[in-house]
Design a protein around this motif. Sequence first.
Motif: not given
Lengths: 356, 356
Positions: A159-164, A167-170, A178-182
């Motif tokens: 399961f993959t998607f391309r973050g904008s 997204f990859l910054v904010n 906020l999230d340990g797992f990404g």
Amino acid sequence: MAPSPIKFGILGCAGIARKVSRAIMLSPNSTLHAVGSRSIEKAAKFAKENGFPESARVYGSYDAVLDDPEVDAVYVPLPTSLHAEWAIRAARAGKHILLEKPVALNVEELDRILDECESNGVQIMDGTMWMHHPRTAKMKGFLSDPSLFGELKSVHSSFTFRGSKDFLVNDIRVKPELDGFGALGDTGWYCIRSILWAADFELPKSVLALPTTILNSGGVILACTASLHWQDGKSATFHCSFLVNMTMDSTAIGTNGTLHSNDFVVPLDENKASFYTSQKSGFFEPGSKPNEHIVTTELPQETLMVSEFSRLVGCIKSDGAQPDKMWPILSRKTQLVLDAVKVSIDRGHQIVEVAA
Amino acid sequence: MAPSPIKFGILGCAGIARKVSRAIMLSPNSTLHAVGSRSIEKAAKFAKENGFPESARVYGSYDAVLDDPEVDAVYVPLPTSLHAEWAIRAARAGKHILLEKPVALNVEELDRILDECESNGVQIMDGTMWMHHPRTAKMKGFLSDPSLFGELKSVHSSFTFRGSKDFLVNDIRVKPELDGFGALGDTGWYCIRSILWAADFELPKSVLALPTTILNSGGVILACTASLHWQDGKSATFHCSFLVNMTMDSTAIGTNGTLHSNDFVVPLDENKASFYTSQKSGFFEPGSKPNEHIVTTELPQETLMVSEFSRLVGCIKSDGAQPDKMWPILSRKTQLVLDAVKVSIDRGHQIVEVAA
């Protein structure tokens, strides 16, 4: 007299809450009763934009939602690092909990949540929507038929998607605090769940994160691949990423058959989902070509999830039933594997035993 | 005047030789001239059963095929452990060589073969048929288009089939003295090739066999999974097995697109092969659903392989051209990765650098 619909309060205005708010409205046994945000303006805007009923209440805090005696259940789409605090407070307030995934920062935290749910007699379920699509039951029927599928030997899930760039910054999911797992917690959660599901939720004895993990500067996982190993020789691999084109593939291979889905997480058509099977296939033999199976549903999978959760809550509320134990067990097993993969990454890609 | 067809001699009567014999007959620029076996009766039976022309010669030894001055090229489907001996003898006899995979027991052995081919000016090509299907070029077109596919980040390839009880006891591919690689050399070869092909044949810096390898009592690999890792962060996994239902899946994921084939090794239809692409896909966005592309071919891929090989041999024979260098380079890169995966298994699933 039909039981009254389960009244939901939403904690926070995350993107995913839009989809689940719609599901709560579409589900025949639930209703949107309140939304709380740290800012009452944000809550009001969210309620308006998402078509909340006129009667719905907007609150300027999460606490206010928990304090509302009419709220039966809360949906918690907060950042993972806030799950334990708010799920525990919700349980103590007697609210049933639909909790977004990953459910916690680690299984110890989850166990504290589950203990509180048990003590307070509240239902908990995680937000893994595809579990509730009727396709999932149909696929399980194929996997469970020894003559069609045989013995499970191998699973691969991606399961993959391309973050904008934004997204990859904010995004919450790339922030270490906020999230340990990404990507592991976001998309990897579904991969792990699909593998465990195929394996009838038998836990692997060990996992190994491959030496290809990609972290951001804050140490959050942007992409990783891992393998799972069972005592009986079964194995699985999965790949999750925020960095590449979307894939939602899952393939389970048995001694007699193969099951494949190319959109297992979110069917590309809301009302119609496919999966592919082949059995005892060889080169140029009849049966080699995969058969497509189409499963239709009137309600999208997230609505079916809300309906099932609300049904369980309704049984507790009206009939004095006990909370269902299955859903928290599935959450916990998924979290256990997630934790082990994270430990494997943290230890420089060593094999890690999965705690039972 | 059209050049005369390339005259093939077949060394041995392996199962795969039936398919390639048919291909030699179907290919317009080649002809079946001879077959040699350790038993002349077996050779005669093979020639009869496979529709060899009346004029074809049958020999009671491999040497006799090499001694036949009319033989231009040999097809070598012998067990892997015999490849070096017979490929070297063929090269010394001035015969061009179509060599079954895995091409050798290790890259050192392959280098001895390649040196002899170079010294004697003979063409060598391995028997990886799918490389010659027109679908392969079409898929490469998609992978090579930055706007459609973007940058390659990840590949997963799986080639499995379920060997019968007889196969698992008696086949050449499960005998330690005849084949050192088992499923890794047989089906894993294609997986490795498909991964390297997707990566434009850039070698990975390292490989890791996962701790899920299954060996038979003689130490031959019946199933394994491995990962490949490149300097730039690209990675790949593959799964090969003799123990489960047939799969022939390959999925390449780029920053902008995804390429998928479910029968990359042998198209399920001889004259028509599909592949699936998606680009810049998101949830419920147009383009999410994979597009099916159908590529037709009048001749099956093994015939196209023989035609291409024969064309190269014809250029050497008639026009004094030099042997093509690309095919042996691709064989060697595939063997290098195969060797590294085998070493990783032998070392208890340690990461192994790939020698350049």
